[in-house]
Structure formats: C-alpha cells, structure tokens
Design a protein around this motif. Structure first.
Motif, mmCIF file in Angstrom:
data_model
loop_
_atom_site.group_PDB
_atom_site.id
_atom_site.type_symbol
_atom_site.label_atom_id
_atom_site.label_comp_id
_atom_site.label_asym_id
_atom_site.label_seq_id
_atom_site.Cartn_x
_atom_site.Cartn_y
_atom_site.Cartn_z
ATOM 1 N N GLY A 313 -14.145 0.535 0.800
ATOM 2 C CA GLY A 313 -12.781 0.974 0.632
ATOM 3 C C GLY A 313 -11.992 -0.236 0.695
ATOM 4 O O GLY A 313 -12.098 -1.300 0.498
ATOM 5 N N THR A 343 -14.578 12.705 -2.161
ATOM 6 C CA THR A 343 -13.825 12.240 -1.144
ATOM 7 C C THR A 343 -13.402 10.989 -0.759
ATOM 8 O O THR A 343 -12.359 10.912 -0.375
ATOM 9 N N ARG A 344 -14.526 10.191 -0.724
ATOM 10 C CA ARG A 344 -14.215 8.916 -0.615
ATOM 11 C C ARG A 344 -13.249 8.312 -1.414
ATOM 12 O O ARG A 344 -12.020 7.390 -1.183
ATOM 13 N N ASN A 346 -10.945 9.934 -3.392
ATOM 14 C CA ASN A 346 -9.759 10.394 -3.133
ATOM 15 C C ASN A 346 -8.864 9.778 -2.006
ATOM 16 O O ASN A 346 -7.689 9.676 -2.156
ATOM 17 N N GLU A 347 -9.628 9.398 -1.155
ATOM 18 C CA GLU A 347 -9.296 8.617 -0.084
ATOM 19 C C GLU A 347 -8.415 7.286 -0.391
ATOM 20 O O GLU A 347 -7.445 6.851 0.075
ATOM 21 N N ILE A 348 -9.064 6.843 -1.221
ATOM 22 C CA ILE A 348 -8.736 5.112 -1.817
ATOM 23 C C ILE A 348 -7.465 5.509 -2.635
ATOM 24 O O ILE A 348 -6.644 4.659 -2.548
ATOM 25 N N GLN A 350 -5.396 7.826 -2.643
ATOM 26 C CA GLN A 350 -4.460 8.135 -1.796
ATOM 27 C C GLN A 350 -3.594 7.089 -1.145
ATOM 28 O O GLN A 350 -2.187 6.911 -1.157
ATOM 29 N N LYS A 351 -4.502 5.991 -1.109
ATOM 30 C CA LYS A 351 -3.780 4.843 -0.315
ATOM 31 C C LYS A 351 -3.195 3.932 -1.589
ATOM 32 O O LYS A 351 -2.446 2.658 -1.245
#
Length: 460
Positions: A313, A343-344, A346-348, A350-351
């Motif tokens: 991440g 999911t992981r 998508n989180e990255i 998003q940042k």
C-alpha cells in the motif's frame, strides 16, 4: 569555403572487422589510386561505377599490402560530384592504416569531419537541410526516427521551404515593379496579392512549427526515470521494458545502489530509461549516494514513472515521492497487483485521485507493460507516429529559424495593416526569405556551416 584538395578517410567504423571501406574524393583521386593499385586493368581503363579486383602495393618496396576490391566513380555522378575511388580492403587496423598511409603519400590529405558531405552540399548535390538529415539518419535509434531522417534526406522539407521562399521572392519582385513604375497604378492589386500570400505563408510556417514537438522526440528521444521506494519492482520494470536482464533483481531492499541506464524503443519513440536506487532514509553511506543520484535524475527527467507496491500500500516513503512529482510530467504504476484483491486496489486508487495517470501492473508476469508503453507514446506523441509522407521539423536550428521567419511575416502583416508603404514591408519579407534560406543553405555563413559539419564523423 571550398578547396580543391583531394581527400581520403575510412568510411567504415575504425577497428577490427571483415571489411574496411576507404573513400578518396577529388581531382587527383584516380591518379593517387593508380600509383598503389595493381590489376589486370589500369585505373584509366576501368569503367565508371564498376568494381575491379586487384592488390594494393607499396611502390617503394614493391610489397603487396592487401588484396582489395576497387570501385571507380567518375564525376558528376558521385556523392560529392567529384571523382571518387572506394577501396574495399580487409578490416584490420594495421591493414587499413597501411593503405591510408600510402594514399596520403600520393597527393591526398586526410578528410575533416563531414567533409565528404560538405562537398556534396557545396557542389549542389544536396542542400543544407539534407546534409543535416544524413547525420540524423546515421544516429537514428528507431525505425520511426530513421523514416523522419529519410524524408528530410529525400528533400521533402527542402521542397516545402523552397516553395515558400520562391513565393516570398515573387512578392518582392511584384513590390519592386509597383515602386519603380507608380504610373501604372497597380499598387492596390499588388497590396491585395501581398496580403493574401503573407497570410498563407504564415499559416504554412505555423503548421510546420507545430510538428517540432513530435519531430524532436523522434530525433532525440525522451529521458524516462523509474522512481520509488526500495523493493517495489523498479528493476523488474526496467528489465521488462528493455527485454533483457539489465538490473539485478532480489527481494532485498536497497539492491540497486547506483543509476542503471538502458536505451530502448517504446512504440517508435527512442527512450533512455533509468532505474534509480530506492528512495528512502538510510544510514548506509553508499546507498545514500545512490538515493541522492535518484533525486537528481528525477529533476532532469522528461517523464517519471513512480512505482508503488499494491502489497504494502501507500506508505510514508511513497507519499514523499508522490509529493516530488506533483508538478512534473509523471505517471503512477501500481505494481504487484496479483498479490492483492480488488478491495485493496480500490483503496489505493482512492488515495491517488489527484494524480492524472494511474496504471496497474504485475511486472513480474509482464502484465500491464503494453498499456504502460501505449500511455507513454500517447503522452508524448498524442498517439501519432510520423507517417511516411509527413514532413516534421526535427532539428532545433530549423525550428529557431522557422520561428524567426514567422515573426518576420507577422511584422510584415502588421506593417501592411497599419498602412506603411509597400517598399518598407519588403524589409520584413526579405528577412523572412533569408531565415528560410539559412535552413536550406541558400543563405548561410561559413561559421555556421563549419559548426554543422564539425558534428559529423570523419569519413562521411
């Protein structure tokens, strides 16, 4: 600018090889060759543009130096438009030097860098832009850059510029008639003609100038730097793009401690790609030097590829690197996507919303490399590679002179539109014609010409 010395040089690379080609050009070329070449035919009886087998002999010792093929070419149907002899000898350094020494003892001097091409220009076989295209063709690193050079060598740029210059000269002639014979009352007709032609020339020069960005990239390439923290896959990415193992790849952070460079072809774009040391805080003295070099490389890059690891991440070290590229031409590559779920990822993503170009890849598996290459070509060429019939400006000297010509046309139009007499408008028209003439060599001074040909290799 021109002297009548007969010149000679090795035209193939200096070193050990199968064949070495020595070129002699000038009025004494045949005479010099006849003194050292022995065959069943004399040089005088050999037909032009034919190859003859024979031996190079040292006349003082009556000693055979080498068995060779000799090509005789009579002027004006030669590259230099002078009498030319080419001696194809064996490519050993000792043999080549012995043959050259014999030639130089017989009224021939060593050629200067680019002197054969310079003579082709001075003798009217090619113009200056075509001469410059020769060195571009020799130095081209991709098929597309070689195509652009061939287009210039064939005279496509020259033809376009000469057409513009002829129009300008024609305008000057019309204006001169109007000024010299005012009783014919044709100034209004001449003025309309001047205005129409200047507008067309301005548009054409603008169109040509706009090709320089792509042309320069095809000629000179781009400087790409791969940056990121240690162990995110930077060296693996370099190896994938280069198509071979250029950088050491391990799971140990800090393996790359220095700059690793490789020249590659990305969809027709020549590129120097640089793998840098992982950017992080470290106490290791050697690694710290590598990190400083990485920062320096990032500052000088045309494009920065920041590699992140999907597995770890976005960490503090990644954030620091991302801050550096915020106002630079860059893209973000999320690597190791095969090791995490959607999911992981998508989180990255998003940042990374504030970054325009974010790509995914699994470099170790080769996934995402094609998309990366396509994105790079789109960034720099807007998806367009020069076509065979397209005329591109590739030379900074040409671009400078085209820009000056545009300024001259704009000044001429401004003068015309403010009601200045036509004879005063001619000053800017003449300047425009002169700047275009400097590209093709129709108006050029010796210092500039010397600078251009000094960049050539000896033997060309």
């Amino acid at each position: 600018m021109y002297n009548e010395d007969t010149i000679a040089a090795l035209s193939t690379p200096y070193g050990t090889g199968g064949i070495g080609v020595i070129r002699i050009s000038g009025k004494n070329a045949f005479d010099a060759a006849s003194k050292i070449f022995q065959s069943s035919k004399t040089i005088e009886k050999i037909k032009s543009h034919t190859v003859t087998y024979g031996k190079i002999v040292n006349p003082e010792l009556n000693e055979i130096v080498d068995e060779v093929l000799l090509l005789k070419m009579c002027k004006p149907n030669t590259f230099t438009r002078e009498d030319v002899i080419e001696i194809h000898c064996h490519g050993g350094i000792v043999v080549i030097n012995r043959v050259l020494d014999l030639i130089f003892k017989n009224g021939v001097r060593p050629a200067e860098p680019g002197e054969f091409t310079k003579r082709a220009f001075l003798n009217g076989r090619i113009d200056l832009s075509q001469a410059e295209a020769i060195i571009d063709l020799i130095n081209s690193k991709t098929v597309e850059s070689s195509k652009a050079a061939v287009n210039h060598l064939e005279g496509r740029l020259s033809s376009r510029l000469k057409s513009i210059r002829e129009t300008l000269v024609g305008l000057l002639a019309h204006i001169e008639v109007t000024v010299d014979y005012p009783e014919h009352d044709i100034e209004e007709i001449t003025g309309e003609k001047v205005l129409e032609n200047l507008i067309n020339i301005k548009d054409e020069l603008y169109t040509l100038a706009e090709t320089f960005h792509r042309g320069k990239i095809l000629r000179e390439g781009i400087n790409i730097v791969i940056a990121g923290k240690p162990n995110v896959g930077k060296s693996s990415l370099l190896n994938q793009l280069a198509g071979s193992t250029k950088a050491i790849v391990t799971d140990i952070p800090g393996t790359t401690r220095d700059i690793v460079e490789e020249y590659i072809n990305i969809n027709g774009i020549p590129a120097k790609i640089t793998d840098t040391a992982g950017i992080r805080n470290t106490q290791d003295v050697v690694e710290k030097i590598g990190v400083n070099k990485a920062y320096e490389a990032v500052e000088n890059a045309d494009l920065i590829i920041v590699v992140l690891s999907a597995e770890t991440g976005i960490q503090e070290e990644d954030t620091e690197i991302l801050k550096i590229i915020m106002n630079k031409k860059a893209l973000v590559l999320i690597n190791k996507t095969d090791m995490v779920d959607t999911t992981r990822l998508n989180e990255i993503h998003q940042k990374l919303k504030e970054y325009n170009i974010v790509l995914e890849a699994s470099v170790i598996n080769g996934r995402g490399i094609e998309e990366l290459e396509s994105t790079i070509s789109e960034l720099f060429l807007k998806g367009r590679i020069s076509g065979n019939d397209e005329v591109l400006l590739t030379n900074s000297r040409h671009k400078y002179l085209v820009d000056r010509a545009i300024e001259d046309v704009e000044q001429a139009l401004n003068s015309f539109n403010t009601g200045m007499p036509l004879d005063l408008v001619t000053i800017d028209i003449k300047n425009c014609a002169d700047n275009i003439g400097q590209i093709t060599g129709e108006s050029i001074d010796e210092a500039i010409m010397h600078d251009i040909f000094s960049r050539f290799c000896i033997g060309k």
